[in-house]
Structures are given as C-alpha cells and as structure tokens.
Design a protein around this motif. Structure first.
Motif, PDB file in Angstrom:
ATOM      1  N   PRO A 171       0.831  -1.209   0.000  1.00 38.70           N
ATOM      2  CA  PRO A 171       0.000   0.000   0.000  1.00 38.70           C
ATOM      3  C   PRO A 171       0.865   1.259   0.000  1.00 38.70           C
ATOM      4  O   PRO A 171       1.944   1.291   0.603  1.00 38.70           O
ATOM      5  CB  PRO A 171      -0.768  -0.130   1.315  1.00 38.70           C
ATOM      6  CG  PRO A 171       0.205  -0.831   2.229  1.00 38.70           C
ATOM      7  CD  PRO A 171       1.025  -1.755   1.359  1.00 38.70           C
ATOM      8  N   LEU A 172       0.395   2.260  -0.698  1.00 36.76           N
ATOM      9  CA  LEU A 172       0.895   3.629  -0.520  1.00 36.76           C
ATOM     10  C   LEU A 172      -0.317   4.423  -0.054  1.00 36.76           C
ATOM     11  O   LEU A 172      -1.071   4.975  -0.852  1.00 36.76           O
ATOM     12  CB  LEU A 172       1.461   4.192  -1.823  1.00 36.76           C
ATOM     13  CG  LEU A 172       2.765   3.586  -2.342  1.00 36.76           C
ATOM     14  CD1 LEU A 172       3.219   4.282  -3.620  1.00 36.76           C
ATOM     15  CD2 LEU A 172       3.876   3.672  -1.282  1.00 36.76           C
ATOM     16  N   SER A 173      -0.512   4.451   1.252  1.00 41.97           N
ATOM     17  CA  SER A 173      -1.746   4.977   1.835  1.00 41.97           C
ATOM     18  C   SER A 173      -1.678   6.453   2.177  1.00 41.97           C
ATOM     19  O   SER A 173      -2.718   7.081   2.403  1.00 41.97           O
ATOM     20  CB  SER A 173      -2.089   4.194   3.121  1.00 41.97           C
ATOM     21  OG  SER A 173      -2.214   2.820   2.855  1.00 41.97           O
ATOM     22  N   THR A 174      -0.486   6.994   2.245  1.00 39.09           N
ATOM     23  CA  THR A 174      -0.324   8.379   2.704  1.00 39.09           C
ATOM     24  C   THR A 174      -0.362   9.343   1.530  1.00 39.09           C
ATOM     25  O   THR A 174       0.407   9.214   0.579  1.00 39.09           O
ATOM     26  CB  THR A 174       0.999   8.546   3.459  1.00 39.09           C
ATOM     27  OG1 THR A 174       1.026   7.643   4.562  1.00 39.09           O
ATOM     28  CG2 THR A 174       1.147   9.974   3.958  1.00 39.09           C
TER      29      THR A 174
ATOM     30  N   GLN B 233      -8.463  -0.158   1.612  1.00 44.30           N
ATOM     31  CA  GLN B 233      -7.342   0.735   1.913  1.00 44.30           C
ATOM     32  C   GLN B 233      -7.860   2.123   2.242  1.00 44.30           C
ATOM     33  O   GLN B 233      -8.750   2.643   1.561  1.00 44.30           O
ATOM     34  CB  GLN B 233      -6.402   0.795   0.699  1.00 44.30           C
ATOM     35  CG  GLN B 233      -5.207   1.707   0.860  1.00 44.30           C
ATOM     36  CD  GLN B 233      -4.323   1.670  -0.386  1.00 44.30           C
ATOM     37  OE1 GLN B 233      -4.681   1.097  -1.404  1.00 44.30           O
ATOM     38  NE2 GLN B 233      -3.157   2.284  -0.289  1.00 44.30           N
ATOM     39  N   LEU B 234      -7.321   2.726   3.273  1.00 43.56           N
ATOM     40  CA  LEU B 234      -7.664   4.087   3.633  1.00 43.56           C
ATOM     41  C   LEU B 234      -6.678   5.067   3.016  1.00 43.56           C
ATOM     42  O   LEU B 234      -5.509   4.749   2.786  1.00 43.56           O
ATOM     43  CB  LEU B 234      -7.644   4.265   5.147  1.00 43.56           C
ATOM     44  CG  LEU B 234      -8.746   3.585   5.952  1.00 43.56           C
ATOM     45  CD1 LEU B 234      -8.541   3.867   7.434  1.00 43.56           C
ATOM     46  CD2 LEU B 234     -10.124   4.039   5.504  1.00 43.56           C
ATOM     47  N   CYS B 235      -7.156   6.267   2.764  1.00 47.40           N
ATOM     48  CA  CYS B 235      -6.294   7.391   2.387  1.00 47.40           C
ATOM     49  C   CYS B 235      -5.982   8.170   3.658  1.00 47.40           C
ATOM     50  O   CYS B 235      -6.886   8.602   4.383  1.00 47.40           O
ATOM     51  CB  CYS B 235      -7.014   8.275   1.378  1.00 47.40           C
ATOM     52  SG  CYS B 235      -6.157   9.807   0.992  1.00 47.40           S
ATOM     53  N   LEU B 236      -4.685   8.346   3.944  1.00 50.43           N
ATOM     54  CA  LEU B 236      -4.239   8.990   5.178  1.00 50.43           C
ATOM     55  C   LEU B 236      -3.481  10.267   4.856  1.00 50.43           C
ATOM     56  O   LEU B 236      -2.546  10.253   4.042  1.00 50.43           O
ATOM     57  CB  LEU B 236      -3.336   8.038   5.972  1.00 50.43           C
ATOM     58  CG  LEU B 236      -3.913   6.657   6.293  1.00 50.43           C
ATOM     59  CD1 LEU B 236      -2.846   5.770   6.922  1.00 50.43           C
ATOM     60  CD2 LEU B 236      -5.126   6.776   7.214  1.00 50.43           C
ATOM     61  N   ALA B 237      -3.854  11.348   5.490  1.00 50.83           N
ATOM     62  CA  ALA B 237      -3.165  12.622   5.261  1.00 50.83           C
ATOM     63  C   ALA B 237      -1.834  12.637   5.998  1.00 50.83           C
ATOM     64  O   ALA B 237      -1.753  12.276   7.176  1.00 50.83           O
ATOM     65  CB  ALA B 237      -4.038  13.787   5.730  1.00 50.83           C
ATOM     66  N   ALA B 238      -0.790  13.066   5.301  1.00 44.68           N
ATOM     67  CA  ALA B 238       0.538  13.144   5.908  1.00 44.68           C
ATOM     68  C   ALA B 238       0.634  14.352   6.833  1.00 44.68           C
ATOM     69  O   ALA B 238      -0.022  15.373   6.611  1.00 44.68           O
ATOM     70  CB  ALA B 238       1.605  13.242   4.821  1.00 44.68           C
TER      71      ALA B 238
ATOM     72  N   ARG C 219     -12.936   5.869  13.421  1.00 43.92           N
ATOM     73  CA  ARG C 219     -12.003   5.261  14.380  1.00 43.92           C
ATOM     74  C   ARG C 219     -10.858   4.559  13.651  1.00 43.92           C
ATOM     75  O   ARG C 219      -9.700   4.629  14.081  1.00 43.92           O
ATOM     76  CB  ARG C 219     -12.747   4.261  15.258  1.00 43.92           C
ATOM     77  CG  ARG C 219     -13.706   4.878  16.267  1.00 43.92           C
ATOM     78  CD  ARG C 219     -14.202   3.832  17.248  1.00 43.92           C
ATOM     79  NE  ARG C 219     -15.341   4.335  18.008  1.00 43.92           N
ATOM     80  CZ  ARG C 219     -16.592   3.928  17.824  1.00 43.92           C
ATOM     81  NH1 ARG C 219     -16.848   2.987  16.927  1.00 43.92           N
ATOM     82  NH2 ARG C 219     -17.569   4.429  18.545  1.00 43.92           N
ATOM     83  N   ARG C 220     -11.179   3.872  12.590  1.00 45.02           N
ATOM     84  CA  ARG C 220     -10.136   3.175  11.831  1.00 45.02           C
ATOM     85  C   ARG C 220      -9.104   4.169  11.292  1.00 45.02           C
ATOM     86  O   ARG C 220      -7.903   3.910  11.302  1.00 45.02           O
ATOM     87  CB  ARG C 220     -10.781   2.394  10.685  1.00 45.02           C
ATOM     88  CG  ARG C 220      -9.807   1.521   9.899  1.00 45.02           C
ATOM     89  CD  ARG C 220     -10.526   0.800   8.780  1.00 45.02           C
ATOM     90  NE  ARG C 220      -9.574   0.151   7.883  1.00 45.02           N
ATOM     91  CZ  ARG C 220      -9.854  -0.258   6.666  1.00 45.02           C
ATOM     92  NH1 ARG C 220     -11.072  -0.091   6.184  1.00 45.02           N
ATOM     93  NH2 ARG C 220      -8.930  -0.837   5.927  1.00 45.02           N
ATOM     94  N   TYR C 221      -9.576   5.316  10.817  1.00 43.49           N
ATOM     95  CA  TYR C 221      -8.673   6.354  10.320  1.00 43.49           C
ATOM     96  C   TYR C 221      -7.781   6.869  11.448  1.00 43.49           C
ATOM     97  O   TYR C 221      -6.555   7.007  11.279  1.00 43.49           O
ATOM     98  CB  TYR C 221      -9.491   7.498   9.718  1.00 43.49           C
ATOM     99  CG  TYR C 221      -8.644   8.621   9.151  1.00 43.49           C
ATOM    100  CD1 TYR C 221      -8.196   8.591   7.841  1.00 43.49           C
ATOM    101  CD2 TYR C 221      -8.289   9.723   9.936  1.00 43.49           C
ATOM    102  CE1 TYR C 221      -7.424   9.611   7.309  1.00 43.49           C
ATOM    103  CE2 TYR C 221      -7.517  10.747   9.427  1.00 43.49           C
ATOM    104  CZ  TYR C 221      -7.083  10.689   8.117  1.00 43.49           C
ATOM    105  OH  TYR C 221      -6.301  11.692   7.605  1.00 43.49           O
ATOM    106  N   LEU C 222      -8.380   7.172  12.585  1.00 46.83           N
ATOM    107  CA  LEU C 222      -7.614   7.716  13.708  1.00 46.83           C
ATOM    108  C   LEU C 222      -6.581   6.709  14.214  1.00 46.83           C
ATOM    109  O   LEU C 222      -5.449   7.081  14.550  1.00 46.83           O
ATOM    110  CB  LEU C 222      -8.561   8.116  14.837  1.00 46.83           C
ATOM    111  CG  LEU C 222      -9.505   9.286  14.522  1.00 46.83           C
ATOM    112  CD1 LEU C 222     -10.547   9.435  15.621  1.00 46.83           C
ATOM    113  CD2 LEU C 222      -8.714  10.581  14.355  1.00 46.83           C
ATOM    114  N   GLU C 223      -6.964   5.440  14.256  1.00 49.68           N
ATOM    115  CA  GLU C 223      -6.013   4.414  14.692  1.00 49.68           C
ATOM    116  C   GLU C 223      -4.838   4.313  13.726  1.00 49.68           C
ATOM    117  O   GLU C 223      -3.687   4.172  14.145  1.00 49.68           O
ATOM    118  CB  GLU C 223      -6.730   3.068  14.805  1.00 49.68           C
ATOM    119  CG  GLU C 223      -7.710   2.998  15.971  1.00 49.68           C
ATOM    120  CD  GLU C 223      -8.593   1.765  15.910  1.00 49.68           C
ATOM    121  OE1 GLU C 223      -8.388   0.935  14.980  1.00 49.68           O
ATOM    122  OE2 GLU C 223      -9.482   1.619  16.774  1.00 49.68           O
TER     123      GLU C 223
END
Length: 728
Positions: free
Chosen positions: A281-284, A309-314, A645-649
């Motif tokens: 994954p490249l999630s960030t 897959q989640l999208c996560l802000a760097a 919650r999944r995003y925050l974790e």
C-alpha cells in the motif's frame, strides 16, 4: 529522497510480481524513481528494465526526475508509453517480415476520411440510419467503436450487442470490417493498431512469442488501473515467465471503463494474468489534509470493487477546508473569498462531470467579468453549435432582417440536424432568403427529400417566419417555444451516436432554459450568449473530471453535484450497480484534486443534491480535522464512527468518537414495521443493499430501493458482532 516506510518497502521489493495500491497524491513518481535506482544499484542492466507511463507528459516528467537523481554516468532504462512501445514492436515485426509495412494515420481528418468511406460501403448492406451516418458525431462514435474493438480484442458483433451506441448505428459492425479492409488495402494503420496488430501476431505464433521474450528482468507500469485488455495481454507476452512485473495504480481511480479499462484489472485480473504477487500500500497522501482524506474515504466506501485501503493525510499537509454551496452564486462566493486572501485565479479549477454542466457557470463568470480558460476552444458556451443555433433563433425575434441572410438561415436549418445533407440545406437557405416563400412540392430542392425531413424543414421555416412577432415574450418562454417547435430533445437523442452524448445535449437545453429564466430582457440574454471571450492564462481553469485526472489545484470547485447529473442517470438510462460504482469513482477522483479548499456545488431548486454529498460526511471530516488541529480530545459525534475510528487508529491519534445522526443521510425515519420501532440512523442508496449501524435496539438494518424508488425493508437483524468494524 525522503521516503515513508511504505515507499521504502516498494523500493526494496526483492523478487516476484508486485501490486502497489497508491492513493491520490501518494508520491508515486518519487517511489518509482527510487525503485528504478534501487534495481540499477543491484546490478541489473538498464537494458533489461522497462518502465511504462500512461501518457507522454508523465513519461517526460519521470525521465527528467530519474535523470536528476541518478548517479553521473548511470545508464538509464527505457521509459515509454504504450503507444511508443507498440510503435517499436511494430517496427521490429515489420522488419522480420511478420507484419506488412503500413503508414500511421496521424491526423484526425485522415481517419475521418477513411471512416466516411467505410461507412458509405457499409450502408449499401445496412441502409438504416443513412441520414445521420456521415455526421461528425456518428463518425466520432464509429471511431470510438473501432478503437474499443481493438482495445478489448473483442468480436465487433459481440461488443456492439453488449454496449449501447444509440439509434442509427446498426452499420457499425459492417463499417469496422470495411475500415479494416481499407487500412490493409492502402497500407495504413491507426494508433490502436500499434498494439492490436503486434498482439494478434504474437498470440497466434508461439515461436514468435519466444523470439520477443527473455529480454526483460523488470517491468514497471504506472496507472495500471487504466490499461485495457489489449495492453495487459501484450505485457503478459513481453514479460513471459522471467520478468518481474510491478503494477502501480489505484482501482478507486479507474474512470476510463468507456475505453476498455476496468477496476478488476488492478485487482483479480492481475494475479490471473501474471500469477501471485506481493501487495504494497501507498496509503499516505501528500496533497490534502484530514478533512478531505476522511471525506474521500467515506465517499468511496460504498463501492464493493475496491481495495480495502484508507487514504491517510501526511503530517504537514495543508489544512484542507470543505464546504457545500449552491449554483453559480456559490462559485462566485468561493472565488471572491479566494481573491480576498490574495490568491490568484489561475490557482483555481472548476470541475464538472460533463461540459453541459459548465454552461451556467461560464455564463456567471461572463456576467461578472471573471477571466477563465478551457482546454478546448470549442467548449466555450457561445461556440457550441447548438447554442449558436438557438441564439440565432432568438435573434430573429428582434431582427426580422436576418430572414434574408442565407448564412444565418443555414445555421438555423442545420441545428438541430434535420437529417439532410448540408449542400442541399445551403441551396434551400439561399432560395428562402431570396424568395421568402417555401418551395412548391415538385421543386427539385425538396422533391427528393424523404417525407419526414421535408416536413421538419417546412415546420422550421414556419417557426422562423413566426419569431419576429414574438419579441415581447420572455427569454425563457421564447427559448422553450423554439426547443419544442424544432422537437430538439427527440432529434438530439436520435442524432447522438452514444446515449450519453444525447443525454448531455438534452441536459444542455435544460440548462439554457434555466439561464434564460434569470434574464428579463431578450436582448440581454442574446448579448450574454454572444459575448466575446477568450482563454485567459490568469483565469480559472474549467475542465471535466476526466480531464483533471493526475492533476491537483489549491482550490477546486466541483459544480453540478446534483442527483441525476452526478451520478448521471435518466429515466431511460437508470443506474446499475456497476455504473453507480463507476460514477462514485469519478466523484472520488474529482474531490481528491483539491489541496487547500474544496467547494462542492449543487444547483438547488428542482435539482436534488447528489447522494454523493451525503456519502462524503464532509462535515464530520471537518469537525474531526478541527479537533485534531486543536488537540481537543472532547468526543466528536459522527455518522460513521467505525470508519473514523479506523482512520484515527491508522494515524496514531487519540480522539473519542461517538455515533450521531446525520441530517444529510436521513431524509425521514425508516420504520421496522414488524416491531414498530423507528431507526435512529440510516444510510441508503438506489439499487443496492446497505448495512449500517443503528441504535442499540436496532443495530443493523438492510434497505433496498426498488425500481419505483420506494423503500422496502429487506431484513432486520438481532445484535451481532461487526466483522470488520464496518460491515456485518
């Protein structure tokens, strides 16, 4: 290069095939450059590495960055597009005597001429639709059909039966065969043939396949979700069993199904073609902040054909702000706020799903004198042939002298098309301008016409003579009268070679009538439609979501986010589950173009806001982002607590999340008629089953929409454990 842990994992991938699922803005180019340099450092020869980019600009960017970061004197691998790869392969097979020499058709007019000839030959056997078969739109649709046959390696008859190309296209299959014969006879080929002909030859000859294999150790493909079956099959031949294939892309951004791409290409099809692969994954994302990342995750979550897959802000990303506005005023307000912050208009982009939806926004910018630019000159509202013709009809009400202008009459007789050759229309326009009388029935000008086109033109002439007496009508009433008199909706649907093109033209009529209703004087509306405008480099860019793929802007305004516009569907063309997922992916691409601010506009009035606005839960994302920025750990109430919650974790952030009812998600309470209890929370969509969290007494509910749009309760389940925290 500073790489994240996920990027480093891709860089040092050891052996075998790999799939890299990269969210929007994940730094793919940086990662792939690092990967190529790593492989070179391991001693692999540059000649045994092939890198494939989606288009020329991506290839040039990748080559430049690779050259900047490579050690001095380092030999670099081949970086190509699929077309350039096919061109080289075609040259080799021609030199070996496998393929006959052919010259590439590089100009649009050359291909149009060939398809015109093929169409004329096909009509000898399939005369239906002859009146429109040579129109520009039909020839463009035929070119699309021919290209799609070669992109999917499909049987023409099977492909035509599977897809909806609209009325009067029954000659397409025969025209394809005639076009193939003409290409062979004249030793010509199209861009599609650069891959189609080599693949045909290679798949038919095992010895030939062995001759082209064994030269590669590594194949790296960017934007893999957008490749078509022909490209994938050609890659499989060239890679053989020796080369390690690394596919990089995002199934959530697969928006080119209309030209052969499919989200499963990045999913199940990859392993079916190449074998087992390691997933990375490249999630960030390095593009936008938490609010938009959360909105994007919510927006795509309802799709079933997607990566988990989640999208996560760097950290350090812009603090992206989201808002919803209404119509043209919402656009003007967003731009005014942007300029008050001393920001430039050329940093902003106005996105629309289809060009018709840009018309009211273009007119609003024209009224206010705000500069803008479009990637295609013919997309300026006043240069659209249909708009030009309708403006000409309205102008007759104020200037009866135009009835003696043969050029003006030709424009009005031609649009919408009466299914009569332009040469005959030009002669008729000159006669009418001169005599002001409709020709007698036996006159050669009309005697050879079929009854329906003859009646159509006669009614149109009667309308033109009537218009000078209607100058006192309001712009909207007069425009609606013209549209109904020329039977524009029916004609546009019949003339369009593809259903979606006809629907877009009809939507343009609705947009113009709505805009006319905002103007009191006919002369003012005509002046607005004819106002001169040109592309301004310092202006707002207006483009479609498809045209924005791979790009980003500080400010993105997404217009026309109305139900039936985005997602697009009509009574005659309802949404299927597959089309809804494709529309949702298009929406996901649209909102993830923004860096600092995203404004989503719906039109209001009779237009319902799109379901996609509710699905984003954008206000929840905004609240969560604010709490994270402030360090406030007060519990925040959201509509989808498990997803948040999944995003925050994943971000390693501590923030309490509680369930809340979203006004955007619930229009009225749903009732479980078996037990008589109301549900406190529901999310629903058309044509699909949704599983959501409810209150403690009703934890899970399934709801389906039937074809009539009525809600039907499918099941109510007792309290159960949610398997993955989101779906039962």
């Amino acid at each position: 290069m500073r790489l994240t842990a996920e990027q480093q994992a891709v860089m040092v991938h050891d052996e075998g095939h790999a799939r890299v699922a990269a969210v929007a803005g994940a730094g793919k180019t940086t990662t792939l450059v690092a990967r190529v340099l790593q492989v070179l450092e391991q001693g692999v020869s540059s000649t045994r590495i092939l890198v494939l980019m989606f288009n020329r600009s991506a290839r040039e960017d990748f080559q430049a960055r690779l050259g900047d970061l490579a050690p001095p004197g380092q030999a670099l691998p081949d970086v190509r597009t699929f077309h350039s790869l096919g061109h080289r392969l075609t040259q080799s097979l021609t030199r070996w005597g496998v393929l006959a020499p052919r010259r590439l058709l590089t100009a649009d007019w050359q291909l149009e001429r060939l398809l015109r000839q093929a169409t004329q030959q096909a009509l000898e056997a399939v005369p239906d639709g002859a009146e429109t078969a040579l129109d520009a739109d039909k020839l463009e649709a035929l070119a699309h059909f021919c290209g799609l046959v070669k992109a999917e390696m499909a049987e023409p008859a099977e492909l035509y039966a599977r897809l909806d190309f609209g009325e009067d296209t029954g000659h397409f299959v025969a025209a394809f065969e005639h076009a193939e014969a003409l290409l062979a006879d004249q030793a010509l080929m199209t861009y599609s043939d650069l891959l189609y002909r080599p693949l045909q030859a290679l798949e038919a000859d095992a010895a030939l396949r062995a001759r082209v294999q064994g030269f590669l150790d590594h194949v790296i493909i960017d934007e893999y979700q957008d490749i078509n079956p022909t490209q994938q099959r050609l890659l499989a031949v060239l890679a053989g069993r020796e080369a390690a294939v690394m596919a990089v892309g995002d199934a959530n951004q697969c928006i080119y199904e209309w030209r052969g791409a499919h989200p499963d290409t990045m999913l199940e099809d990859f392993t079916a073609t190449f074998g087992a692969a390691r997933d990375y994954p490249l999630s960030t994302t390095f593009r936008h902040g938490h609010a938009l990342a959360l909105a994007a995750n919510h927006a795509i979550d309802a799709n079933r054909r997607r990566p988990d897959q989640l999208c996560l802000a760097a950290p350090g990303n812009p603090d992206t702000r989201l808002s919803v506005g209404q119509g043209a005023q919402g656009l003007l307000d967003a731009l005014a706020t942007w300029r008050r912050q001393d920001r430039r208009l050329d940093e902003a982009c106005l996105l629309v799903r289809s060009w018709a939806l840009s018309v009211p926004l273009q007119l609003a910018l024209l009224r206010e004198g705000i500069p803008f630019r479009l990637p295609r000159e013919d997309r300026f509202v006043f240069r659209l042939p249909l708009v030009e013709a309708l403006t000409g009809y309205l102008s007759l009400a104020l200037d009866p002298g135009l009835l003696r202008d043969p050029g003006h009459l030709l424009t009005l007789l031609s649009q919408p098309t009466p299914f009569v050759p332009r040469e005959r229309l030009a002669a008729l326009a000159h006669r009418l301008a001169e005599t002001q009388q409709w020709p007698e029935r036996q006159d050669p000008l009309i005697a050879g016409l079929k009854p329906h086109p003859r009646r159509t033109l006669k009614r149109r002439w009667a309308l033109l003579r009537e218009l000078p007496g209607l100058a006192g009508w309001s712009p909207a009433r007069l425009l609606q009268h013209v549209i109904e008199s020329v039977d524009a909706e029916k004609v546009l649907k019949r003339a369009a070679a593809r259903r979606d093109k006809g629907e877009e033209d009809v939507r343009l009529l609705d947009v113009l009538v709505e805009q006319a209703g905002q103007t009191q004087r006919l002369g003012d509306f005509i002046e607005l439609l004819r106002r001169p405008v040109e592309n301004r480099d310092d202006g707002v860019l207006i483009t479609t979501v498809h045209g924005a793929k791979g790009r980003e802007w500080p400010l993105v305004v997404l217009g026309g986010v109305n139900e039936e516009d985005f997602p697009h569907y009509t009574r005659d063309n309802p949404l299927t589950p597959s089309r809804l997922e494709e529309e949702r992916r298009l929406f996901y691409v649209a909102i993830t173009r923004a860096r600092e601010r995203l404004v989503m506009l719906h039109d209001g009035g009779d237009h319902r806001p799109s379901r996609f606005l509710g699905e984003t839960a954008w206000e929840d994302g905004q609240r969560v982002a604010e709490r994270l920025a402030e360090g406030d750990e007060t519990p925040v109430r959201v509509t989808r607590p498990a997803l948040v919650r999944r995003y925050l974790e994943a971000q390693g952030r501590a923030l309490a999340v509680e369930a809340a009812v979203s006004p955007a998600a619930v229009t009225e309470p749903l009732v479980d008629y078996r037990v008589g209890r109301r549900l406190s929370h529901a999310v629903f969509g058309e044509g699909e089953i949704r599983v959501v969290e409810g209150d403690p007494d009703n934890p899970v509910i399934e709801v389906r929409f039937d074809q009539a749009g009525r809600r039907r309760l499918i099941a109510r389940r007792a309290p159960i454990e949610l398997l993955d925290g989101e779906r039962a």
